[in-house]
Enzyme design. Structure first.
Site, PDB file in Angstrom:
ATOM      1  N   GLU A   1     -29.466 -27.933 -14.469  1.00 18.44           N
ATOM      2  CA  GLU A   1     -28.649 -27.338 -13.511  1.00 18.44           C
ATOM      3  C   GLU A   1     -29.012 -26.111 -12.884  1.00 18.44           C
ATOM      4  O   GLU A   1     -29.682 -25.140 -13.519  1.00 18.44           O
ATOM      5  CB  GLU A   1     -27.403 -26.848 -14.274  1.00 18.44           C
ATOM      6  CG  GLU A   1     -26.153 -26.379 -13.478  1.00 18.44           C
ATOM      7  CD  GLU A   1     -24.670 -26.141 -14.078  1.00 18.44           C
ATOM      8  OE1 GLU A   1     -24.848 -25.575 -15.205  1.00 18.44           O
ATOM      9  OE2 GLU A   1     -23.810 -26.534 -13.654  1.00 18.44           O
TER      10      GLU A   1
ATOM     11  N   CYS B   1     -19.746 -25.767 -10.851  1.00 18.62           N
ATOM     12  CA  CYS B   1     -20.033 -26.636 -11.852  1.00 18.62           C
ATOM     13  C   CYS B   1     -20.111 -28.171 -11.019  1.00 18.62           C
ATOM     14  O   CYS B   1     -20.928 -29.005 -11.680  1.00 18.62           O
ATOM     15  CB  CYS B   1     -19.101 -26.605 -13.026  1.00 18.62           C
ATOM     16  SG  CYS B   1     -17.367 -27.006 -12.493  1.00 18.62           S
TER      17      CYS B   1
ATOM     18  N   LYS C   1     -11.123 -13.043 -21.213  1.00 19.73           N
ATOM     19  CA  LYS C   1     -12.447 -12.505 -21.144  1.00 19.73           C
ATOM     20  C   LYS C   1     -13.031 -12.875 -19.773  1.00 19.73           C
ATOM     21  O   LYS C   1     -13.678 -13.843 -19.684  1.00 19.73           O
ATOM     22  CB  LYS C   1     -13.308 -12.181 -22.252  1.00 19.73           C
ATOM     23  CG  LYS C   1     -14.596 -11.323 -22.126  1.00 19.73           C
ATOM     24  CD  LYS C   1     -15.578 -11.491 -22.616  1.00 19.73           C
ATOM     25  CE  LYS C   1     -16.451 -12.265 -22.055  1.00 19.73           C
ATOM     26  NZ  LYS C   1     -16.824 -11.973 -20.750  1.00 19.73           N
TER      27      LYS C   1
ATOM     28  N   GLU D   1     -15.429 -26.448 -20.673  1.00 17.08           N
ATOM     29  CA  GLU D   1     -15.656 -26.886 -19.236  1.00 17.08           C
ATOM     30  C   GLU D   1     -17.130 -26.174 -18.825  1.00 17.08           C
ATOM     31  O   GLU D   1     -17.166 -25.265 -18.570  1.00 17.08           O
ATOM     32  CB  GLU D   1     -14.961 -26.570 -18.481  1.00 17.08           C
ATOM     33  CG  GLU D   1     -14.648 -27.567 -17.170  1.00 17.08           C
ATOM     34  CD  GLU D   1     -15.462 -26.980 -16.053  1.00 17.08           C
ATOM     35  OE1 GLU D   1     -16.559 -27.374 -16.015  1.00 17.08           O
ATOM     36  OE2 GLU D   1     -15.056 -25.971 -15.393  1.00 17.08           O
TER      37      GLU D   1
END
Ligand code: NAI
Length: 496
Positions: A398, A299, A191, A265
């Site tokens: 983040e 990331c 997906k 992850e």
């Protein structure tokens, strides 16, 4: 913003205009209930295409197709044929790299030249690397103490895998997920993110062309609801997810309740430490690319910079100067190095952090708080904050945008403490001429990856992933192959 955007190639234009379907059981089909959603070009905010919105019936159909391929044609293939199919897929991605780079630039806003130089080669080499594995997956004979007994292990595919990926490297993430799963003999329902569905659909056409048995790979376009339905589906044996820590936690909880295999992850707030003896030219270049590459939507973005006080002003000054000179522009312009952010939501989110940093008293040494309503695309200039404190949101959270926060330190222990003061643990960097310092700090930093005098080096053979809130398990290398294999122990009585 200066720009000259060339027209799309005929191949990419024809693909984008095409009626798009979910890829289920080797066929491109509309959603069972006919629903669609739109995808947009972040460089202009213009509508690009409509794609099917996969609902529960489509999730059922895709999982059933994956199960039947696993129990049927795909599961019966010799390892060598799996290997050849992966080689063929790598070749087809390579043959279509220019078109894929354009599709990716259009849908996700990453500069086409960056896609060509980085994302496409990375995806191709990922398929190539894992194409070597199927013929090397071996069990073992175990020297057990029971007499007249043969004990051996078989490595078997985990089964049907749901793979849910984000928008920041859409094609590369698809390759990172598909290649190890297919090498291990699993089947997949992939997906892509709702912001960037197109390259996965083009990849599905190449999977079809390569000759994978129907149902081996299925692609469902949809949003978090589609992803959640996959996570909860009883026919799914393993979930592999890349995305936000928030959603990762939810997936881990749901997978835990059902005892499904899961690899995650997730995010990072990655520290980059520059010691007093560092090569400052290299450190400035590495820190700049480390945070601003892909407009910070990475990331492993090097989003926190800690510099020894003796070099701090020089380093920060040079970074601010370079950031001020950086031009943002549309992704299809070959001269563009920094594209727009992926979506209006991401623009608002990053803008919110920039406002928050200013309001909290940090100094904005480069960049600006962008306008409330973007004109055209979602452009945010590279930004650099100094005078931060450890508790500020811009220091702790983040941001996933081109925003660097920087602070000085006096003692190396202080730098290590600052670096480790985060819920995340994905990547960390150290710049120094001392080998002893570099390796000592590499051991002390709590993260899945450490870059010494470099940032973001990578190879399909080298494990990639994080500790703490940055995830569970590793992508790449044998580690990720193992994540798609179960070990079966077989006991034989040789003296019945
Ligand atoms: P997200 O984590 O919501 O989305 C990533 C993928 O998960 C997409 O395919 C999405 O459809 C799917 N998803 C969303 N909710 C789900 C659920 N409940 N169950 C199953 N699948 C679900 O990330 P989003 O909203 O696109 O970005 C928000 C923030 O997440 C970013 O600002 C960034 O901080 C972080 N992020 C981190 C990434 C990374 O590589 N670590 C990648 C993308 C985002």
């Amino acid at each position: 913003m200066n720009s000259s955007v060339p027209p799309l190639s005929a191949g990419a234009a024809a693909f984008v205009r095409r009626a798009h379907g979910l890829y289920i059981g080797g066929a491109f089909v509309p959603a069972a209930d006919g629903r669609t959603f739109a995808t947009y070009d972040p460089s202009t905010a213009a509508h690009l295409a409509d794609v099917p919105y996969a609902g529960p019936a489509d999730v059922d159909a895709a999982v059933a197709a994956a199960r039947s391929a696993l129990d049927g044609a795909w599961g019966a293939l010799p390892a060598l044929v799996r290997s050849r199919l992966l080689v063929r897929l790598a070749e087809l991605v390579e043959e279509n790299a220019a078109e894929l780079a354009e599709i990716e630039a259009l849908d996700g806003g990453k500069p086409v030249s960056v896609n060509e130089a980085m994302d496409l080669p990375a995806a191709i080499e990922h398929f190539r690397y894992y194409s070597g594995w199927p013929t090397k997956i071996e069990g073992a004979t175990i020297p057990v103490y029971l007499p007249d007994t043969l004990c051996y292990t078989r490595k078997e595919p985990v089964g049907v895998c749901a793979q849910i990926i984000p928008w920041n490297y859409p094609l590369m993430m698809a390759a990172w997920k598909l290649a190890p799963a297919l090498a291990a003999g699993c089947t997949v329902v992939l997906k892509p993110a709702e912001q960037t569905p197109l390259s996965a659909l083009r990849l599905a056409e190449l999977v079809e062309e390569a000759g994978f048995p129907p149902g081996t790979v299925n692609v469902l376009t949809g949003d978090g609801t589609t992803g959640a339905a996959l996570v909860d589906h009883d026919g799914v044996d393993k979930i592999a997810f890349t995305g936000s820590t928030e959603v990762g936690r939810e997936i881990a909880a749901r997978a835990g309740a059902r005892l499904k295999r899961v690899t995650l992850e997730l995010g990072g707030k990655n520290p980059n430490i520059v010691l007093a003896d560092a090569d400052l030219d290299a450190a400035v270049a590495g820190a700049f690319d480390g945070i601003y590459f892909n407009s910070g939507q990475t990331c492993i973005a090097a989003s926190r910079l800690y510099v020894h006080r003796s070099r701090y002003e020089e380093m920060v000054g040079r970074l601010a100067e370079a950031a001020a000179k950086a031009e943002v522009g549309p992704a299809l312009d070959r001269a563009t190095r920094f594209g727009p952010l992926v979506s209006a939501e991401q623009y608002d989110r990053v803008r919110g952090y920039l406002r928050d940093g200013v309001a909290a008293g940090a100094t904005l040494r480069a960049g600006e708080v962008p306008a409330e309503s973007p004109e055209g695309g979602y452009y945010v200039r590279p930004a650099l904050f100094t005078d931060i404190t450890p508790g500020m949101r811009i220091t702790r959270e983040e941001i996933f945008g081109p925003v660097l926060v920087a602070a000085p330190f006096d003692e190396t222990d202080e730098a290590v403490a600052l670096a480790n003061d985060t819920p995340y643990g994905l990547a960390a960097g150290v710049w120094t001429r001392s080998l002893a310092q570099a390796h000592t700090l590499a051991a002390r930093l709590r993260s899945g990856m450490v870059y010494l005098n470099s940032w973001a080096s990578g190879d399909p053979a080298a494990p990639f992933g994080g500790v703490k809130a940055s995830g569970i398990g590793r992508e790449m290398g044998q580690a990720n192959l193992d994540a798609y294999l179960e070990t079966k122990t077989v006991w034989t009585n040789l003296a019945p």
